[in-house]
Design a protein around this motif. Structure first.
Motif, PDB file in Angstrom:
ATOM      1  N   ASP A  58       0.863  -1.174   0.000  1.00  0.00           N
ATOM      2  CA  ASP A  58       0.000   0.000   0.000  1.00  0.00           C
ATOM      3  C   ASP A  58       0.903   1.229   0.000  1.00  0.00           C
ATOM      4  O   ASP A  58       1.607   1.500   0.979  1.00  0.00           O
ATOM      5  CB  ASP A  58      -0.904  -0.003   1.237  1.00  0.00           C
ATOM      6  CG  ASP A  58      -1.848   1.193   1.257  1.00  0.00           C
ATOM      7  OD1 ASP A  58      -2.508   1.434   0.237  1.00  0.00           O
ATOM      8  OD2 ASP A  58      -1.904   1.889   2.295  1.00  0.00           O
ATOM      9  N   LEU A  59       0.904   1.947  -1.119  1.00  0.00           N
ATOM     10  CA  LEU A  59       1.841   3.059  -1.305  1.00  0.00           C
ATOM     11  C   LEU A  59       1.275   4.366  -0.769  1.00  0.00           C
ATOM     12  O   LEU A  59       0.079   4.622  -0.840  1.00  0.00           O
ATOM     13  CB  LEU A  59       2.167   3.226  -2.794  1.00  0.00           C
ATOM     14  CG  LEU A  59       2.925   2.071  -3.453  1.00  0.00           C
ATOM     15  CD1 LEU A  59       2.918   2.239  -4.965  1.00  0.00           C
ATOM     16  CD2 LEU A  59       4.360   1.994  -2.930  1.00  0.00           C
ATOM     17  N   ALA A  60       2.168   5.190  -0.249  1.00  0.00           N
ATOM     18  CA  ALA A  60       1.840   6.557   0.145  1.00  0.00           C
ATOM     19  C   ALA A  60       3.055   7.419  -0.160  1.00  0.00           C
ATOM     20  O   ALA A  60       4.097   6.923  -0.608  1.00  0.00           O
ATOM     21  CB  ALA A  60       1.461   6.631   1.622  1.00  0.00           C
TER      22      ALA A  60
ATOM     23  N   SER B 175       2.749  -6.092   3.244  1.00  0.00           N
ATOM     24  CA  SER B 175       2.244  -7.308   3.880  1.00  0.00           C
ATOM     25  C   SER B 175       2.816  -8.515   3.148  1.00  0.00           C
ATOM     26  O   SER B 175       2.641  -8.632   1.927  1.00  0.00           O
ATOM     27  CB  SER B 175       0.711  -7.334   3.833  1.00  0.00           C
ATOM     28  OG  SER B 175       0.219  -8.590   4.262  1.00  0.00           O
ATOM     29  N   ILE B 176       3.492  -9.388   3.875  1.00  0.00           N
ATOM     30  CA  ILE B 176       4.070 -10.598   3.290  1.00  0.00           C
ATOM     31  C   ILE B 176       3.149 -11.773   3.604  1.00  0.00           C
ATOM     32  O   ILE B 176       2.862 -12.067   4.763  1.00  0.00           O
ATOM     33  CB  ILE B 176       5.477 -10.883   3.834  1.00  0.00           C
ATOM     34  CG1 ILE B 176       6.384  -9.679   3.619  1.00  0.00           C
ATOM     35  CG2 ILE B 176       6.067 -12.118   3.170  1.00  0.00           C
ATOM     36  CD1 ILE B 176       7.793  -9.861   4.190  1.00  0.00           C
TER      37      ILE B 176
ATOM     38  N   ASN C 261       3.529  -7.607   8.505  1.00  0.00           N
ATOM     39  CA  ASN C 261       2.807  -6.441   7.979  1.00  0.00           C
ATOM     40  C   ASN C 261       3.402  -5.209   8.639  1.00  0.00           C
ATOM     41  O   ASN C 261       3.097  -4.902   9.798  1.00  0.00           O
ATOM     42  CB  ASN C 261       1.302  -6.543   8.276  1.00  0.00           C
ATOM     43  CG  ASN C 261       0.488  -5.617   7.387  1.00  0.00           C
ATOM     44  OD1 ASN C 261       0.929  -4.521   7.037  1.00  0.00           O
ATOM     45  ND2 ASN C 261      -0.711  -6.043   7.044  1.00  0.00           N
ATOM     46  N   THR C 262       4.280  -4.516   7.926  1.00  0.00           N
ATOM     47  CA  THR C 262       5.051  -3.445   8.538  1.00  0.00           C
ATOM     48  C   THR C 262       4.977  -2.162   7.713  1.00  0.00           C
ATOM     49  O   THR C 262       4.761  -2.184   6.501  1.00  0.00           O
ATOM     50  CB  THR C 262       6.537  -3.839   8.677  1.00  0.00           C
ATOM     51  OG1 THR C 262       7.032  -4.229   7.384  1.00  0.00           O
ATOM     52  CG2 THR C 262       6.705  -4.989   9.644  1.00  0.00           C
ATOM     53  N   GLU C 263       5.207  -1.046   8.396  1.00  0.00           N
ATOM     54  CA  GLU C 263       5.268   0.267   7.764  1.00  0.00           C
ATOM     55  C   GLU C 263       6.740   0.639   7.579  1.00  0.00           C
ATOM     56  O   GLU C 263       7.537   0.538   8.510  1.00  0.00           O
ATOM     57  CB  GLU C 263       4.564   1.303   8.645  1.00  0.00           C
ATOM     58  CG  GLU C 263       4.568   2.706   8.077  1.00  0.00           C
ATOM     59  CD  GLU C 263       3.917   3.702   9.021  1.00  0.00           C
ATOM     60  OE1 GLU C 263       4.664   4.497   9.641  1.00  0.00           O
ATOM     61  OE2 GLU C 263       2.676   3.680   9.143  1.00  0.00           O
ATOM     62  N   LEU C 264       7.096   1.077   6.379  1.00  0.00           N
ATOM     63  CA  LEU C 264       8.488   1.385   6.064  1.00  0.00           C
ATOM     64  C   LEU C 264       8.578   2.752   5.396  1.00  0.00           C
ATOM     65  O   LEU C 264       7.639   3.203   4.738  1.00  0.00           O
ATOM     66  CB  LEU C 264       9.061   0.328   5.102  1.00  0.00           C
ATOM     67  CG  LEU C 264       9.028  -1.123   5.562  1.00  0.00           C
ATOM     68  CD1 LEU C 264       9.336  -2.048   4.389  1.00  0.00           C
ATOM     69  CD2 LEU C 264      10.020  -1.354   6.697  1.00  0.00           C
TER      70      LEU C 264
END
Length: 329
Positions: A10-12, A19-20, A30-33
């Motif tokens: 999910d791009l921003a 999510s893997i 499921n991580t935010e990077l």
């Protein structure tokens, strides 16, 4: 290429949620990077299916993921929505993208090459300037009409009349507004100059690009249609055939069928590439109206369709046939 996991993204603008999901359908992570960390994340992962929701920067990241050895998909947002569970959050969106990527018959958005995106950027900039020119010309006409100065329709009339309006001190246009009118007119002339530059750039692209050049040989396809067709197709891997490409643009009839009975209800007003479809139909309409003496089999087919269904439907049918032909090239 053998893949292991599916990575839904999910791009921003500043943060990216990933999510893997394993081959057995279990979510592993499921991580935010950040953008930098996401680039490092893709480089470290084993070859996977990386799926993005179609949005800004999706093509850039899809090409980057391919360079790291991954297989990619860009999925339209409308196809992702049914797979979202719970509230709309970045985590749920990323998982929904991964889920949609592994479902059968999910239509992908075509992945564009960097050249195609560059051509698309030129065309969109041109369209913006054309819209600004139209808006500014209407603005000038509307204000002058308040002072009793009527300028006929068309850019040529505006180009010719405004210098006389500025020179005439007795036409009712107040002196306090004249400097602003002069500046607005100069802005309009600069827009016209910039549009002429981009028009010439489009023509040069068509001459230098073999794919665009071959497209102009199709009936009703000019330089603008050619660059839009070329830039929209992407790598072509998202479409099985020309018919699918035509449906993606919105030139095929919608189908509402049940009980073995097929019911066609016309082209969609909503699910379509409106910009490209409009240009293609306009070009086809111009060709249809000029057709007088059919000589080739295609012209005879078109002439018979005109007699049977009228110019409007014939133009849409011609645009559809042209796109199907292009999709097979």
């Amino acid at each position: 290429m053998a893949t292991t996991n599916t990575i839904g993204v999910d791009l921003a603008k500043n943060v990216i949620q990933s999510s893997i999901v394993s081959t057995s359908g279990i979510e592993l992570q499921n991580t935010e990077l950040t953008r930098t960390k996401f680039a490092e994340f893709l480089a470290k992962q084993k070859p996977s299916l990386v799926a993005f929701e179609a949005c800004a920067t999706a093509h850039y990241w899809a090409r980057y993921a391919q360079a790291q050895g991954h297989r990619t998909k860009i999925i339209p947002a409308k196809a992702v929505t049914p797979f979202r569970q719970g509230h709309k959050t970045d985590k749920n969106d990323a998982l929904a993208v991964a889920e949609a990527a592994n479902r059968p018959n999910i239509k992908e958005a075509p992945l564009k090459t960097i050249e195609q995106q560059g051509i698309q950027a030129i065309q969109r900039s041109r369209e913006l300037l054309v819209q600004e020119r139209t808006s500014l010309s209407n603005h000038i006409r509307g204000l002058l009409l308040e002072f009793g100065v009527v300028i006929p329709k068309g850019f040529a009339a505006l180009n010719y009349r405004i210098p006389f309006v500025l020179e005439d001190a007795e036409n009712g246009v107040p002196h306090i507004y004249r400097p602003t009118l002069h500046r607005m007119f100069n802005r309009y002339l600069k827009l016209r100059e910039d549009i002429d530059f981009l028009n010439e750039q489009v023509k040069q692209i068509v001459k230098q690009n073999d794919g665009c050049n071959r497209l102009t040989a199709i009936e009703g396809v000019g330089p603008i249609s050619a660059v839009l067709l070329f830039s929209t197709l992407g790598t072509g891997e998202a479409f099985k055939n020309g018919r699918e490409y035509s449906a993606y643009i919105g030139l095929t009839p919608k189908q509402y069928s049940s009980g073995g009975r097929a019911n066609m209800i016309g082209i969609s007003k909503h699910v379509a590439n409106h910009r490209l479809r409009s240009v293609l139909i306009q070009g086809a309409r111009a060709y249809v109206h000029k057709l007088k003496e059919p000589k080739t089999p295609k012209q005879r087919w078109l002439w018979e369709l005109i007699q049977r269904a009228g110019y409007g439907k014939a133009a849409v049918a011609l645009a559809n046939k042209n796109v199907v032909r292009h999709g097979h090239c």
